[in-house]
Scaffold this motif. Structure first.
Motif, PDB file in Angstrom:
ATOM      1  N   VAL A  74      56.855 101.899  32.595  1.00  0.00           N
ATOM      2  CA  VAL A  74      57.436 100.955  32.346  1.00  0.00           C
ATOM      3  C   VAL A  74      57.819  99.766  33.163  1.00  0.00           C
ATOM      4  O   VAL A  74      57.624 100.158  34.539  1.00  0.00           O
ATOM      5  CB  VAL A  74      58.935 100.806  31.634  1.00  0.00           C
ATOM      6  CG1 VAL A  74      58.870 102.071  30.374  1.00  0.00           C
ATOM      7  CG2 VAL A  74      60.117 101.586  32.404  1.00  0.00           C
ATOM      8  N   VAL A  75      57.589  98.577  32.897  1.00  0.00           N
ATOM      9  CA  VAL A  75      57.623  97.269  33.848  1.00  0.00           C
ATOM     10  C   VAL A  75      58.757  96.484  33.292  1.00  0.00           C
ATOM     11  O   VAL A  75      59.006  96.207  32.311  1.00  0.00           O
ATOM     12  CB  VAL A  75      56.380  96.679  33.749  1.00  0.00           C
ATOM     13  CG1 VAL A  75      56.205  95.399  34.695  1.00  0.00           C
ATOM     14  CG2 VAL A  75      55.161  97.729  33.837  1.00  0.00           C
ATOM     15  N   ALA A  76      59.376  95.863  34.290  1.00  0.00           N
ATOM     16  CA  ALA A  76      60.485  94.994  33.959  1.00  0.00           C
ATOM     17  C   ALA A  76      60.657  93.826  35.147  1.00  0.00           C
ATOM     18  O   ALA A  76      60.129  94.134  35.990  1.00  0.00           O
ATOM     19  CB  ALA A  76      62.013  95.937  34.037  1.00  0.00           C
ATOM     20  N   ALA A  77      61.441  92.770  34.687  1.00  0.00           N
ATOM     21  CA  ALA A  77      61.507  91.780  35.576  1.00  0.00           C
ATOM     22  C   ALA A  77      63.184  91.303  35.609  1.00  0.00           C
ATOM     23  O   ALA A  77      63.410  91.293  34.618  1.00  0.00           O
ATOM     24  CB  ALA A  77      60.497  90.367  35.113  1.00  0.00           C
ATOM     25  N   SER A  78      63.673  91.051  36.697  1.00  0.00           N
ATOM     26  CA  SER A  78      65.096  90.954  36.672  1.00  0.00           C
ATOM     27  C   SER A  78      65.417  90.546  38.322  1.00  0.00           C
ATOM     28  O   SER A  78      64.898  90.772  39.265  1.00  0.00           O
ATOM     29  CB  SER A  78      65.791  92.240  36.403  1.00  0.00           C
ATOM     30  OG  SER A  78      67.211  92.270  36.586  1.00  0.00           O
ATOM     31  N   PHE A 100      59.855  93.936  39.029  1.00  0.00           N
ATOM     32  CA  PHE A 100      59.509  92.923  39.748  1.00  0.00           C
ATOM     33  C   PHE A 100      60.722  91.991  39.869  1.00  0.00           C
ATOM     34  O   PHE A 100      61.481  91.596  39.105  1.00  0.00           O
ATOM     35  CB  PHE A 100      58.506  91.973  39.006  1.00  0.00           C
ATOM     36  CG  PHE A 100      57.240  92.355  39.152  1.00  0.00           C
ATOM     37  CD1 PHE A 100      56.057  91.867  39.977  1.00  0.00           C
ATOM     38  CD2 PHE A 100      56.848  93.610  38.331  1.00  0.00           C
ATOM     39  CE1 PHE A 100      54.858  92.559  40.169  1.00  0.00           C
ATOM     40  CE2 PHE A 100      55.725  94.294  38.460  1.00  0.00           C
ATOM     41  CZ  PHE A 100      54.605  93.812  39.346  1.00  0.00           C
ATOM     42  N   MET A 101      61.132  91.463  41.046  1.00  0.00           N
ATOM     43  CA  MET A 101      62.485  90.992  41.318  1.00  0.00           C
ATOM     44  C   MET A 101      62.099  89.577  42.201  1.00  0.00           C
ATOM     45  O   MET A 101      60.929  89.714  43.079  1.00  0.00           O
ATOM     46  CB  MET A 101      63.282  91.849  42.159  1.00  0.00           C
ATOM     47  CG  MET A 101      63.679  92.985  41.295  1.00  0.00           C
ATOM     48  SD  MET A 101      64.905  94.043  42.339  1.00  0.00           S
ATOM     49  CE  MET A 101      66.424  93.262  41.920  1.00  0.00           C
ATOM     50  N   PRO A 102      62.801  88.575  42.028  1.00  0.00           N
ATOM     51  CA  PRO A 102      62.585  87.264  42.801  1.00  0.00           C
ATOM     52  C   PRO A 102      62.755  87.468  44.540  1.00  0.00           C
ATOM     53  O   PRO A 102      63.630  88.640  44.651  1.00  0.00           O
ATOM     54  CB  PRO A 102      63.629  86.398  42.278  1.00  0.00           C
ATOM     55  CG  PRO A 102      63.901  86.800  41.073  1.00  0.00           C
ATOM     56  CD  PRO A 102      63.894  88.423  41.088  1.00  0.00           C
ATOM     57  N   ALA A 130      58.955  85.718  38.524  1.00  0.00           N
ATOM     58  CA  ALA A 130      59.077  87.266  38.701  1.00  0.00           C
ATOM     59  C   ALA A 130      58.350  87.823  37.144  1.00  0.00           C
ATOM     60  O   ALA A 130      57.866  88.893  37.031  1.00  0.00           O
ATOM     61  CB  ALA A 130      60.405  87.912  39.000  1.00  0.00           C
ATOM     62  N   THR A 131      59.048  87.193  36.382  1.00  0.00           N
ATOM     63  CA  THR A 131      58.597  87.701  34.843  1.00  0.00           C
ATOM     64  C   THR A 131      57.113  87.488  34.815  1.00  0.00           C
ATOM     65  O   THR A 131      56.389  88.388  34.169  1.00  0.00           O
ATOM     66  CB  THR A 131      59.614  86.967  33.738  1.00  0.00           C
ATOM     67  OG1 THR A 131      60.830  87.320  33.947  1.00  0.00           O
ATOM     68  CG2 THR A 131      59.025  87.218  32.389  1.00  0.00           C
ATOM     69  N   ASP A 132      56.616  86.268  35.070  1.00  0.00           N
ATOM     70  CA  ASP A 132      55.224  86.257  34.639  1.00  0.00           C
ATOM     71  C   ASP A 132      54.379  87.254  35.459  1.00  0.00           C
ATOM     72  O   ASP A 132      53.393  87.772  35.084  1.00  0.00           O
ATOM     73  CB  ASP A 132      54.921  84.744  35.394  1.00  0.00           C
ATOM     74  CG  ASP A 132      55.216  83.648  34.364  1.00  0.00           C
ATOM     75  OD1 ASP A 132      55.543  83.814  33.251  1.00  0.00           O
ATOM     76  OD2 ASP A 132      55.384  82.720  35.039  1.00  0.00           O
ATOM     77  N   GLN A 135      54.693  90.620  33.663  1.00  0.00           N
ATOM     78  CA  GLN A 135      53.868  90.685  32.312  1.00  0.00           C
ATOM     79  C   GLN A 135      52.361  90.792  32.937  1.00  0.00           C
ATOM     80  O   GLN A 135      51.678  91.431  32.113  1.00  0.00           O
ATOM     81  CB  GLN A 135      54.222  89.479  31.635  1.00  0.00           C
ATOM     82  CG  GLN A 135      55.664  89.387  31.071  1.00  0.00           C
ATOM     83  CD  GLN A 135      56.027  88.151  30.203  1.00  0.00           C
ATOM     84  OE1 GLN A 135      55.425  87.114  30.404  1.00  0.00           O
ATOM     85  NE2 GLN A 135      56.671  88.363  28.897  1.00  0.00           N
ATOM     86  N   ALA A 136      52.057  90.212  33.714  1.00  0.00           N
ATOM     87  CA  ALA A 136      50.622  90.447  34.145  1.00  0.00           C
ATOM     88  C   ALA A 136      50.395  91.648  34.625  1.00  0.00           C
ATOM     89  O   ALA A 136      49.195  92.418  34.302  1.00  0.00           O
ATOM     90  CB  ALA A 136      50.245  89.113  35.265  1.00  0.00           C
ATOM     91  N   PHE A 137      51.285  92.341  35.478  1.00  0.00           N
ATOM     92  CA  PHE A 137      51.110  93.697  35.838  1.00  0.00           C
ATOM     93  C   PHE A 137      51.100  94.813  34.610  1.00  0.00           C
ATOM     94  O   PHE A 137      50.224  95.599  34.566  1.00  0.00           O
ATOM     95  CB  PHE A 137      52.128  94.023  36.876  1.00  0.00           C
ATOM     96  CG  PHE A 137      52.220  95.321  37.302  1.00  0.00           C
ATOM     97  CD1 PHE A 137      51.354  95.718  38.471  1.00  0.00           C
ATOM     98  CD2 PHE A 137      52.922  96.311  36.841  1.00  0.00           C
ATOM     99  CE1 PHE A 137      51.266  96.984  38.913  1.00  0.00           C
ATOM    100  CE2 PHE A 137      53.087  97.563  37.132  1.00  0.00           C
ATOM    101  CZ  PHE A 137      52.134  97.969  38.401  1.00  0.00           C
ATOM    102  N   ALA A 138      51.775  94.371  33.830  1.00  0.00           N
ATOM    103  CA  ALA A 138      51.926  95.418  32.373  1.00  0.00           C
ATOM    104  C   ALA A 138      50.727  95.190  31.659  1.00  0.00           C
ATOM    105  O   ALA A 138      50.113  96.372  31.426  1.00  0.00           O
ATOM    106  CB  ALA A 138      52.979  94.952  31.821  1.00  0.00           C
ATOM    107  N   ALA A 139      50.085  94.103  31.611  1.00  0.00           N
ATOM    108  CA  ALA A 139      48.767  93.955  30.999  1.00  0.00           C
ATOM    109  C   ALA A 139      47.599  94.670  31.630  1.00  0.00           C
ATOM    110  O   ALA A 139      46.862  95.210  31.050  1.00  0.00           O
ATOM    111  CB  ALA A 139      48.330  92.372  30.712  1.00  0.00           C
ATOM    112  N   ARG A 140      47.859  94.497  32.650  1.00  0.00           N
ATOM    113  CA  ARG A 140      46.734  95.064  33.974  1.00  0.00           C
ATOM    114  C   ARG A 140      46.766  96.854  33.803  1.00  0.00           C
ATOM    115  O   ARG A 140      45.666  97.313  33.972  1.00  0.00           O
ATOM    116  CB  ARG A 140      46.818  94.338  35.104  1.00  0.00           C
ATOM    117  CG  ARG A 140      45.732  94.771  36.238  1.00  0.00           C
ATOM    118  CD  ARG A 140      45.586  94.036  37.376  1.00  0.00           C
ATOM    119  NE  ARG A 140      46.825  94.445  38.297  1.00  0.00           N
ATOM    120  CZ  ARG A 140      47.817  93.281  38.347  1.00  0.00           C
ATOM    121  NH1 ARG A 140      47.889  92.382  37.606  1.00  0.00           N
ATOM    122  NH2 ARG A 140      48.932  93.588  38.877  1.00  0.00           N
TER     123      ARG A 140
END
Length: 411
Positions: A74-78, A100-102, A130-132, A135-140
């Motif tokens: 799983v992948v998250a941004a926060s 992914f975090m700022p 960080a969200t962008d 999401q790119a990492f999850a797609a990849r």
């Protein structure tokens, strides 16, 4: 058209999370009831595992992934709280997590997320960036992206807090909820309104990033400017269409508070309730203290998180004490003659002020010839007391005063 989230989804989420998610206390507060003039209950989600409500949604969303999806991770941004919720939920369910975090995320939140077993990527200067990247990492990689709020499974998980409130608070009339991305208030609203439609749901945002307040005024969920606020946990500039629809249908009112009001609430919660609550989690109490919720009746105020960087806590509390008039830094301009420093300190002491420090610079301030500045940091009993001290200094020029920005409603 079927509801995107139904009460049955929330009750099922409660069962999925029962082994991991704590049922946090909702306790009546005589101190806040007296200050506010209503029957106030504090829902202490700051005592939840990971220090916020986010584990509720994380457990539900990851539990519902297929075996194949879990195998891809799983992948998250926060900025912190969702990161910890996803990291713990993934660890409990045996799933690999990348968060992914700022780059400016609080070090304790980064460390805690890593300690739960997640891989950390620090990217970008904001949560949106960080969200962008996430999401790119999850797609990849094929990983499942766990959105912090724009996901019906997340919203259903957060709604379990509402089920607890229905059981914990008798004669409930109003619920006040911090609002960032909108997942918590959406889930709570669905859970509560399904059983008690007359209970008022009030959302509170930071005045710096009033995403859903702006969306309600415009009639459309569109991004707002991403500005600094001490309530960084609810500084979400990109709204969710899913949450906006629920908020517009079920949330009775949306209001905003200033940073000084939020830090004032943090200080007061520490002093009166003995709860450590982050500014984002304290905005509901801030709204109540400043009379922004009309005729609240029996009210549950959600303290949504308690993850405060201890290195910043002193600044936050001091800022809050200034807002309450309990702490001040004043500058007094006096004639450059013997006896005036002693006179200023004597007047402050005579009025009951407790002097903490004194600075007496004699150059570099651009003052009129024959005058000097005395800068005094002092502790007071409140805004009215501060006004009394200023009156005692009345024949001096008091300038650059940093003192209570509150309305005097709290002693």
């Amino acid at each position: 058209m079927p509801e995107p989230i139904a009460l049955t989804d929330i009750t099922a989420a409660r069962e999925r999370g029962r082994r991991v998610v704590l049922e946090t206390p909702a306790l009546p507060s005589s101190s806040f009831s007296r200050l506010i003039g209503s029957d106030v209950w504090l829902k202490a989600e700051n005592l939840q595992r990971t220090g916020s409500f986010k584990i509720r949604g994380g457990m539900n969303a990851i539990s519902l992934l297929s075996k194949e999806a879990r195998a891809s991770g799983v992948v998250a941004a926060s900025a912190g709280n969702h990161a910890q919720g996803v990291a713990l939920a993934a660890a409990e369910l045996g799933v690999r997590a990348t968060v992914f975090m700022p780059e400016n995320a609080a070090i304790p939140k980064v460390s805690a997320t890593r300690a739960y077993g997640a891989a950390i990527e620090l990217v970008g200067s904001s949560l949106a960036e960080a969200t962008d990247h996430a999401q790119a990492f999850a797609a990849r990689t094929g990983g499942a992206f766990i959105h912090p709020f724009d996901d019906p499974h997340i919203v259903a998980g957060q709604g379990t807090l509402g089920l607890e409130l229905l059981e914990q608070v008798p004669a409930l009339e109003t619920i006040v909820v911090p609002v960032g991305g909108g997942g918590l208030i959406s889930g709570v609203a669905v859970a509560v309104k399904a059983s008690l439609p007359d209970v008022r749901i009030i959302g509170v945002q930071s005045a710096a990033v009033p995403t859903y307040v702006t969306a309600r005024a415009r009639g459309v969920a569109a991004p707002v400017a991403d500005r600094f606020t001490v309530a960084d946990g609810i500084a979400v500039s990109r709204p969710s269409a899913l949450c906006f629809e629920i908020i517009e249908r079920l949330v009775d009112d949306l209001i905003t508070v200033e940073d000084a009001q939020a830090t004032e609430a943090v200080a007061l919660l520490l002093e009166r309730a003995k709860y450590l609550v982050e500014p984002s989690g304290a905005v509901g109490i801030a709204a109540m203290l400043h009379g922004l919720v009309s005729d609240p009746g029996t009210t549950a105020v959600v303290l949504s998180g308690g993850n405060v960087d201890l290195l910043l806590l002193d600044d936050v509390v001091r800022h809050g004490l200034e807002a309450r008039g309990r702490f001040a830094s004043i500058s007094v301009v006096v004639p450059d003659e013997p006896g005036h420093l002693a006179a200023v300190l004597t007047r402050i002491g005579g009025a009951g002020g407790n002097v903490l420090s004194v600075d007496h610079p004699r150059e570099g301030r651009g003052l009129a010839f024959g005058t000097v500045e005395i800068r005094v940091t002092l502790e007071t009993r409140g805004i009215e007391h501060m006004h009394g001290i200023l009156d005692a200094l009345g024949d001096y020029e008091v300038s650059d005063t940093h003192r209570g920005r509150g309305n005097g409603s709290t002693p």
